[in-house]
Motif scaffolding. Structure first.
Motif, short mmCIF file in Angstrom:
data_model
loop_
_atom_site.label_atom_id
_atom_site.label_comp_id
_atom_site.label_asym_id
_atom_site.label_seq_id
_atom_site.Cartn_x
_atom_site.Cartn_y
_atom_site.Cartn_z
N ILE A 310 0.80 -1.15 -0.45
CA ILE A 310 -0.23 -0.02 -0.63
C ILE A 310 1.11 1.54 0.24
O ILE A 310 1.74 1.55 0.73
CB ILE A 310 -0.92 -0.01 0.91
N ALA A 311 0.42 2.17 -1.08
CA ALA A 311 0.98 3.32 -0.95
C ALA A 311 0.59 4.74 -1.65
O ALA A 311 -0.76 4.61 -1.39
CB ALA A 311 2.92 3.27 -1.95
N GLY A 312 1.48 6.05 -1.13
CA GLY A 312 0.57 7.06 -1.57
C GLY A 312 1.26 8.18 -2.23
O GLY A 312 1.71 6.67 -3.43
N PRO A 313 0.39 9.13 -2.89
CA PRO A 313 0.32 9.20 -4.25
C PRO A 313 1.14 10.21 -4.11
O PRO A 313 1.64 10.84 -5.30
CB PRO A 313 -1.01 9.93 -4.07
N THR A 314 2.24 10.74 -3.20
CA THR A 314 3.59 11.27 -3.80
C THR A 314 4.19 11.22 -4.40
O THR A 314 4.76 9.48 -4.77
CB THR A 314 4.01 12.19 -2.94
N CYS A 315 5.79 11.49 -5.07
CA CYS A 315 6.58 11.38 -5.88
C CYS A 315 8.52 11.10 -4.59
O CYS A 315 8.98 11.18 -5.63
CB CYS A 315 7.04 12.84 -7.24
N ASP A 316 7.37 10.86 -3.78
CA ASP A 316 9.07 9.82 -2.52
C ASP A 316 9.33 8.77 -2.62
O ASP A 316 7.46 8.22 -2.04
CB ASP A 316 8.73 11.17 -2.06
N GLY A 317 9.77 8.06 -2.43
CA GLY A 317 10.27 7.06 -3.08
C GLY A 317 9.90 6.49 -1.34
O GLY A 317 9.67 5.61 -1.05
N ASP A 318 9.52 7.19 -0.28
CA ASP A 318 9.44 6.89 1.05
C ASP A 318 7.79 6.90 1.24
O ASP A 318 7.59 6.18 2.29
CB ASP A 318 10.77 7.88 1.73
N ASP A 319 7.30 6.85 0.09
CA ASP A 319 6.38 7.21 0.34
C ASP A 319 5.32 5.85 0.07
O ASP A 319 4.56 5.64 -0.28
CB ASP A 319 5.13 7.98 0.18
N VAL A 320 5.98 4.69 0.83
CA VAL A 320 5.44 3.92 0.56
C VAL A 320 4.39 3.81 2.30
O VAL A 320 5.10 3.34 3.15
CB VAL A 320 5.57 2.70 0.23
N LEU A 321 3.24 2.99 2.51
CA LEU A 321 3.32 2.74 3.57
C LEU A 321 3.55 1.34 4.33
O LEU A 321 3.78 1.73 5.37
CB LEU A 321 0.80 3.14 3.85
N TYR A 322 2.79 -0.12 3.94
CA TYR A 322 3.25 -1.24 3.97
C TYR A 322 3.85 -1.50 3.27
O TYR A 322 3.10 -2.18 2.29
CB TYR A 322 1.55 -1.92 5.05
N GLN A 323 5.26 -2.29 3.08
CA GLN A 323 5.29 -3.18 2.25
C GLN A 323 6.35 -4.72 2.92
O GLN A 323 5.97 -5.63 2.15
CB GLN A 323 6.33 -2.85 0.80
N ARG A 324 6.25 -3.94 4.72
CA ARG A 324 6.41 -5.84 4.84
C ARG A 324 5.74 -6.40 6.11
O ARG A 324 5.42 -7.25 6.14
CB ARG A 324 7.50 -5.46 6.29
#
Ligand SMILES: *Cc1c(COP(=O)(O)O)cnc(C)c1O
Length: 368
Positions: A310-324
């Motif tokens: 699940i990721a967020g809308p911005t152009c920032d690579g850290d804007d990922v909510l849950y990948q682990r």
């Protein structure tokens, strides 16, 4: 129950997403429950959790006061009708100008943890009450404070004596066991350390046991009543007479009162993983997904489901909510669908950036 009321509001008004809706009747109920758990406590709601005016008014109406951290928070609380006596300046990191401003607005209670700050307080808030914050070990919480705040417990007595010698009212000690603290025994160390300081310094009367009370996101935590009874047992074990108790909850007051509605912007398969991009992310409300610290619940979640990042809308690579953290969402989910993120009243809107990628801060609506 409160989700139904919020969803009715969303259905009737169809506000633009993303948005946060707060049911202020839940805020008031939580304040009353927390107060009921302790003998005559002062509850000082940590304003940073959610400074929405209607939230502050609900806290006030339910008998709470405010833990403020800046001139801006003081102004916000006073503008909602809070009396200055119900404000306590809990931030140990403050400029002399901030102390002078707080004092000029009638604030007379301050938390401190260093000699330099005590000297500023003596000069700019003469006669004010001070509580010394200690750093005590606690089991890991979801969002701990690290070592940023609090003196060594052995320094608390000398700091309180120093405060008294400068004409301040040395009132007591404080600690915070870490935010989203799921283990009620986490308060034991702080209460034990406080009892030692009380035994060393005459005239102390106030014990601030912080906030930190957890709420149920994906894993259950104790009820407010269970936290209170565990903490009362620690107090009985360490204090011959129960001191005046100050509670500073933030999350436990407002988290469960809020729900965020978001829209799916994109679903894409990348390297065998299904990525779901939402119109809310790390920078417009979900800051506490940093290090995946807070695992929010999403709805609807019925029907056939499969794993997602699940990721967020911005152009920032850290804007990922849950990948682990493992998450599953409906396989039918498409761009344009809506999702609700539950228990999101705390540390969301207040953490939202001003215009990263041109995205507006998270809009809040309050219902009662
Ligand atoms: C943030 C904060 C709180 C509130 O903590 P919660 O974990 O949200 O209850 C209380 N006291 C101080 C000093 C804080 O900085």
């Amino acid at each position: 129950m409160s989700h139904d009321r919020i969803r009715r509001f969303l259905g009737e008004h169809q506000p633009r997403t993303p948005c946060l809706v707060i049911d202020t009747s839940v805020v008031a109920a939580r304040v009353r429950e927390l107060i009921a758990g302790f003998p005559h406590p002062r509850l000082r709601y940590a304003v940073k959790a959610n400074p929405e005016p209607a939230v502050l008014r609900a806290v006030l109406a339910a008998g709470g006061g405010f833990d403020v951290a800046s001139p801006g928070e003081i102004d916000t609380c006073l503008a909602q009708g809070a009396a200055p006596e119900t404000l306590s300046y809990g931030n140990t990191i403050k400029k002399p100008a901030d102390i002078a401003y707080a004092f000029s607005r009638g604030v007379r209670e301050f938390t401190t943890d260093a000699e330099s700050d005590i000297e500023h307080l003596a000069e700019l808030a003469p006669g004010a009450s001070v509580t010394v914050r200690m750093l005590v070990d606690a089991p890991a919480s979801a969002t701990p404070f690290g070592r940023k705040f609090g003196c060594d417990p052995a320094e608390a007595a000398p700091l309180l004596r120093r405060a008294a010698s400068l004409g301040l009212d040395a009132a007591g000690v404080a600690f915070h066991p870490g935010s989203q603290q799921a283990d009620p025994s986490a308060w034991d160390n702080g209460i034990a350390a406080a009892a030692k300081v009380f035994a060393e310094v005459d005239g102390l009367r106030r014990l601030n046991i912080g906030g930190g009370f957890g709420i149920t996101y994906r894993s259950p935590v104790p009820t407010p009543q269970a936290y209170a009874s565990a903490i009362r047992a620690c107090l009985r074990a360490h204090f011959p007479h129960t001191p005046e108790i100050v509670l500073e909850p933030g999350r436990a007051v407002v988290a469960e009162a809020g729900l965020i509605r978001t829209e799916v912007v994109l679903v894409a398969n990348r390297d065998g993983h299904r990525w779901v991009y939402l119109d809310i992310g790390r920078y417009n409300g979900l800051a506490e997904t940093e290090n995946e610290a807070i695992p929010y619940r999403f709805e609807p979640c019925e029907g056939p489901r499969g794993p997602v990042v699940i990721a967020g809308p911005t152009c920032d690579g850290d804007d990922v909510l849950y990948q682990r953290t493992p998450y599953e969402l409906p396989l039918a989910l498409r761009a344009g669908d809506r999702l609700d993120i539950l228990d999101t009243g705390a540390y969301t809107a207040s953490y939202s950036s001003v215009s990263f990628n041109g995205i507006e801060p998270l809009e809040t609506y309050c219902i009662d």
